[in-house]
Design an enzyme around this catalytic site. Structure first.
Site, mmCIF file in Angstrom:
data_model
loop_
_atom_site.group_PDB
_atom_site.id
_atom_site.type_symbol
_atom_site.label_atom_id
_atom_site.label_comp_id
_atom_site.label_asym_id
_atom_site.label_seq_id
_atom_site.Cartn_x
_atom_site.Cartn_y
_atom_site.Cartn_z
ATOM 1 N N ARG A 164 1.002 -1.354 -0.426
ATOM 2 C CA ARG A 164 -0.118 -0.465 -0.028
ATOM 3 C C ARG A 164 0.823 0.983 -0.222
ATOM 4 O O ARG A 164 0.437 1.726 0.441
ATOM 5 C CB ARG A 164 -0.844 0.151 1.342
ATOM 6 N N SER A 234 -10.931 1.203 3.852
ATOM 7 C CA SER A 234 -9.951 0.882 4.530
ATOM 8 C C SER A 234 -9.884 1.531 5.107
ATOM 9 O O SER A 234 -8.434 2.923 4.202
ATOM 10 C CB SER A 234 -9.083 -0.183 3.931
ATOM 11 N N GLU A 335 -4.684 5.089 6.369
ATOM 12 C CA GLU A 335 -4.292 3.962 4.625
ATOM 13 C C GLU A 335 -5.266 5.698 3.987
ATOM 14 O O GLU A 335 -4.629 5.777 3.230
ATOM 15 C CB GLU A 335 -5.306 3.227 4.720
HETATM 16 P P1 FAD Z 1 -7.881 9.816 -4.746
HETATM 17 O O1 FAD Z 1 -9.144 9.543 -4.251
HETATM 18 O O2 FAD Z 1 -8.699 10.826 -5.408
HETATM 19 O O3 FAD Z 1 -6.512 10.168 -4.581
HETATM 20 C C1 FAD Z 1 -5.617 9.468 -3.626
HETATM 21 C C2 FAD Z 1 -4.226 9.564 -3.789
HETATM 22 O O4 FAD Z 1 -3.471 9.884 -5.161
HETATM 23 C C3 FAD Z 1 -4.243 11.355 -2.946
HETATM 24 O O5 FAD Z 1 -3.513 11.205 -2.280
HETATM 25 C C4 FAD Z 1 -3.990 12.563 -4.705
HETATM 26 O O6 FAD Z 1 -3.542 13.736 -4.581
HETATM 27 C C5 FAD Z 1 -3.175 10.404 -5.200
HETATM 28 N N1 FAD Z 1 -3.609 10.860 -6.793
HETATM 29 C C6 FAD Z 1 -5.168 10.601 -7.419
HETATM 30 N N2 FAD Z 1 -4.536 11.004 -8.632
HETATM 31 C C7 FAD Z 1 -3.651 11.218 -9.058
HETATM 32 C C8 FAD Z 1 -2.446 11.506 -9.887
HETATM 33 N N3 FAD Z 1 -3.136 11.144 -11.227
HETATM 34 N N4 FAD Z 1 -1.413 12.038 -10.133
HETATM 35 C C9 FAD Z 1 -0.716 11.697 -8.962
HETATM 36 N N5 FAD Z 1 -1.560 11.747 -7.676
HETATM 37 C C10 FAD Z 1 -2.712 11.056 -7.990
HETATM 38 N N6 FAD Z 1 -7.088 0.212 -2.627
HETATM 39 C C11 FAD Z 1 -6.879 -0.499 -2.486
HETATM 40 O O7 FAD Z 1 -5.669 -0.596 -2.855
HETATM 41 N N7 FAD Z 1 -7.382 -1.948 -2.473
HETATM 42 C C12 FAD Z 1 -8.838 -2.287 -2.450
HETATM 43 O O8 FAD Z 1 -9.563 -3.777 -2.959
HETATM 44 C C13 FAD Z 1 -10.194 -0.884 -2.410
HETATM 45 N N8 FAD Z 1 -10.972 -1.424 -2.207
HETATM 46 C C14 FAD Z 1 -11.956 -0.402 -0.866
HETATM 47 C C15 FAD Z 1 -12.994 0.178 -2.075
HETATM 48 C C16 FAD Z 1 -13.784 0.762 -1.325
HETATM 49 C C17 FAD Z 1 -15.406 0.356 -1.011
HETATM 50 C C18 FAD Z 1 -13.351 2.103 -1.514
HETATM 51 C C19 FAD Z 1 -14.301 3.454 -0.925
HETATM 52 C C20 FAD Z 1 -12.139 2.645 -1.438
HETATM 53 C C21 FAD Z 1 -11.233 1.341 -1.270
HETATM 54 N N9 FAD Z 1 -9.649 1.188 -1.957
HETATM 55 C C22 FAD Z 1 -8.890 0.460 -2.322
HETATM 56 C C23 FAD Z 1 -9.341 2.644 -1.887
HETATM 57 C C24 FAD Z 1 -8.756 3.568 -3.528
HETATM 58 O O9 FAD Z 1 -10.105 2.597 -4.468
HETATM 59 C C25 FAD Z 1 -7.570 3.503 -4.183
HETATM 60 O O10 FAD Z 1 -6.375 3.846 -3.071
HETATM 61 C C26 FAD Z 1 -8.122 4.023 -5.704
HETATM 62 O O11 FAD Z 1 -6.168 3.590 -5.791
HETATM 63 C C27 FAD Z 1 -8.572 5.565 -5.110
HETATM 64 O O12 FAD Z 1 -8.160 6.478 -6.148
HETATM 65 P P2 FAD Z 1 -8.833 8.050 -6.146
HETATM 66 O O13 FAD Z 1 -8.788 7.968 -7.952
HETATM 67 O O14 FAD Z 1 -9.947 6.945 -5.934
HETATM 68 O O15 FAD Z 1 -7.470 8.358 -6.138
HETATM 69 P P1 NAP Z 2 -10.112 -9.870 4.614
HETATM 70 O O1 NAP Z 2 -10.019 -10.627 2.999
HETATM 71 O O2 NAP Z 2 -11.679 -10.471 5.531
HETATM 72 O O3 NAP Z 2 -9.064 -10.098 5.226
HETATM 73 C C1 NAP Z 2 -8.300 -9.091 5.975
HETATM 74 C C2 NAP Z 2 -7.144 -8.956 6.411
HETATM 75 O O4 NAP Z 2 -6.168 -10.239 6.322
HETATM 76 C C3 NAP Z 2 -6.895 -7.922 4.945
HETATM 77 O O5 NAP Z 2 -7.028 -7.434 5.162
HETATM 78 C C4 NAP Z 2 -5.576 -9.438 4.555
HETATM 79 O O6 NAP Z 2 -4.994 -8.165 3.801
HETATM 80 C C5 NAP Z 2 -5.352 -10.235 5.752
HETATM 81 N N1 NAP Z 2 -5.171 -11.064 5.152
HETATM 82 C C6 NAP Z 2 -6.308 -12.245 3.840
HETATM 83 N N2 NAP Z 2 -5.308 -13.603 3.815
HETATM 84 C C7 NAP Z 2 -4.612 -13.235 3.399
HETATM 85 C C8 NAP Z 2 -3.216 -14.277 3.086
HETATM 86 N N3 NAP Z 2 -3.584 -15.267 2.829
HETATM 87 N N4 NAP Z 2 -1.746 -13.469 3.277
HETATM 88 C C9 NAP Z 2 -1.878 -12.273 3.852
HETATM 89 N N5 NAP Z 2 -2.846 -11.325 3.943
HETATM 90 C C10 NAP Z 2 -3.969 -12.145 4.448
HETATM 91 O O7 NAP Z 2 -10.435 -8.686 4.006
HETATM 92 P P2 NAP Z 2 -11.720 -8.503 3.099
HETATM 93 O O8 NAP Z 2 -12.146 -6.675 4.022
HETATM 94 O O9 NAP Z 2 -12.473 -8.919 2.425
HETATM 95 O O10 NAP Z 2 -10.773 -7.659 1.360
HETATM 96 C C11 NAP Z 2 -10.380 -8.513 0.525
HETATM 97 C C12 NAP Z 2 -9.293 -8.065 0.388
HETATM 98 O O11 NAP Z 2 -9.595 -6.508 -0.817
HETATM 99 C C13 NAP Z 2 -7.787 -7.815 0.900
HETATM 100 O O12 NAP Z 2 -7.009 -8.036 -0.149
HETATM 101 C C14 NAP Z 2 -8.003 -6.216 1.114
HETATM 102 O O13 NAP Z 2 -6.540 -5.410 1.222
HETATM 103 C C15 NAP Z 2 -8.836 -5.922 -0.233
HETATM 104 N N6 NAP Z 2 -9.476 -4.324 0.292
HETATM 105 C C16 NAP Z 2 -9.159 -3.317 0.701
HETATM 106 C C17 NAP Z 2 -9.315 -1.767 1.194
HETATM 107 C C18 NAP Z 2 -8.822 -0.692 0.576
HETATM 108 O O14 NAP Z 2 -9.672 -0.106 0.654
HETATM 109 N N7 NAP Z 2 -7.316 -1.015 0.926
HETATM 110 C C19 NAP Z 2 -11.225 -1.962 1.006
HETATM 111 C C20 NAP Z 2 -11.464 -3.132 0.936
HETATM 112 C C21 NAP Z 2 -10.543 -4.349 0.550
HETATM 113 P P3 NAP Z 2 -4.769 -7.495 2.341
HETATM 114 O O15 NAP Z 2 -5.232 -6.399 2.529
HETATM 115 O O16 NAP Z 2 -3.203 -6.933 2.567
HETATM 116 O O17 NAP Z 2 -4.772 -8.243 1.200
#
Ligand code: FAD
Ligand code: NAP
Length: 345
Positions: A164, A234, A335
């Protein structure tokens, strides 16, 4: 390019906090982007780059120029029997890109389906889900310098991707605008099903399409749709802690999940803890706090059903951090990117 004054950002952030940008513009082309950068530079104005607003917490008043990246376009740079090289502009929607690639037999993004936001933001936090991170398929990232508009081409290695995290959150924080991302995708299906929750949920034959379908299904079951219940995914990263701290916690809490932490740069052995489990055990899962909530299906997600200000969301986040620190001795890192709060972000 049109610069607006006092622009409403509430519809542009998925947490739906009320927020206003002092100045706002959307860049639909590189020329417009350069114009906007020059406009801010001449006025010595701060500048923040907004994608889909799905990983942000916004203070109610944001000084300076908020620049919304809206550049669209996909270019196939190279195609062989094994792979394609695809350049995608920063303003493209991430999930629509996943769908588009799957339909053409360009594989590698299936596990990352339904992540909200834009392509340009994806490398910033090295988006990851279900055992795959975007770093796996990024060949290069193209940027323009925020202060001088100078172009820069970063290789995968230059992006310094980790969990991340990337160079765009560290050394180059707030210095570059990502204009496009070059992806190397496979033309052969290479399913990645090591993530237990995904493997267990797969019922059909294992294909990129069935992985995509399954990821979409389990995400819809577990995560609140921001269109209905505002949230920014998250709120905390999973903490990566030194092995002795993990071992001490595991002794007290034998049911505590933990995972290997693949950190080549880290000299001492580390383990990844599940932040959701720590928050749940600290008693926060499903709880309401002054009108905002900890999601009842996933304790990592803070929801904002009443569209309250970021102030109250941040208060809840701090309460959670303090109680997890007090109970487990573990610091939870935020995050999302936090804009406009002194001393944070
Ligand atoms: P923004 O929220 O608009 O910006 C995020 C950051 O990126 C800010 O610092 C911004 O300045 C910067 N940024 C945006 N665009 C640019 C650009 N073109 N150049 C330079 N900097 C830039 N994240 C995960 O990793 N895994 C997931 O599974 C995941 N699931 C999600 C589920 C939900 C329901 C939600 C709401 C969010 C989730 N996220 C997840 C977080 C998010 O979706 C990601 O981080 C996504 O990449 C953010 O994109 P955005 O365009 O909305 O960025
Ligand atoms: P989940 O499967 O219930 O797991 C909970 C957490 O445990 C996750 O954060 C995941 O880490 C970790 N995990 C589970 N199994 C793992 C493995 N075998 N090895 C390493 N890490 C493990 O999680 P969930 O909430 O349903 O989400 C599913 C996936 O979507 C995850 O990968 C999660 O990161 C991603 N997600 C991200 C966001 C966001 O905003 N960043 C939001 C929703 C979902 P990791 O997070 O490293 O995978």
């Amino acid at each position: 390019m049109f610069i607006e004054v006092d622009h409403n950002l509430q519809p542009l952030n998925t947490l739906a906090v009320p927020a206003r940008a002092e100045y706002f513009c959307a860049a639909h082309s590189e020329a417009e982007l350069l114009e906007a950068l020059e406009w801010a530079r001449q006025r010595k104005m701060s500048l923040q780059v907004l994608g889909g607003g799905s990983n942000l917490v916004l203070a109610s008043q944001l000084p300076g120029l908020t620049l919304h990246m809206a550049i669209q376009g996909k270019v196939l740079l190279e195609e062989t029997a094994e792979s394609v090289l695809l350049k995608v502009s920063a303003g493209e929607n991430w999930h629509q890109l996943v769908v588009w690639c799957l339909a053409r037999g360009y594989y590698g993004l299936e596990n990352l389906a339904l992540i909200p936001g834009t392509v340009g933001a994806a490398p910033v936090q090295n988006i990851g889900a279900y055992g795959v991170e975007i770093s796996r398929v990024v060949e290069a990232v193209e940027t323009l310098g925020r202060s001088d508009g100078a172009p820069l081409l970063l290789s995968n290695r230059d992006c310094e991707f980790s969990y991340r995290d990337s160079v765009f959150k560290q050394r180059l924080r707030n210095q570059q605008v990502i204009t496009s991302v070059v992806l190397r995708l496979s033309r052969q299906a290479r399913p990645e099903i090591s993530y237990p929750a995904l493997r267990d949920a797969l019922t059909d034959d294992i294909t990129p399409q069935s992985i995509f379908n399954t990821v979409c299904r389990i995400r819809r079951e577990k995560l609140p749709d921001p269109a209905c219940i505002p949230n920014c995914g998250s709120f905390f990263k999973n903490p990566i802690v030194p092995l002795p701290l993990h071992d001490a916690l595991h002794k007290s809490y034998p049911d505590m999940p933990s995972y290997s932490a693949d950190l080549a740069s880290q000299p001492e052995p580390m383990r990844k803890l599940a932040a959701a489990w720590l928050i749940d055990r600290a008693g926060w899962k499903g709880r309401e706090y002054n009108g905002v909530r900890v999601h009842d299906q996933q304790a990592l997600v803070i929801t904002n059903p009443n569209r309250l200000s970021a102030q109250v969301v941040m208060e809840l986040a701090r309460e959670i951090q303090n109680s997890v620190q007090d109970r487990f001795g573990v610091a939870l890192e935020l995050e999302p990117d936090i804009w406009g709060f002194a001393g944070i972000g």
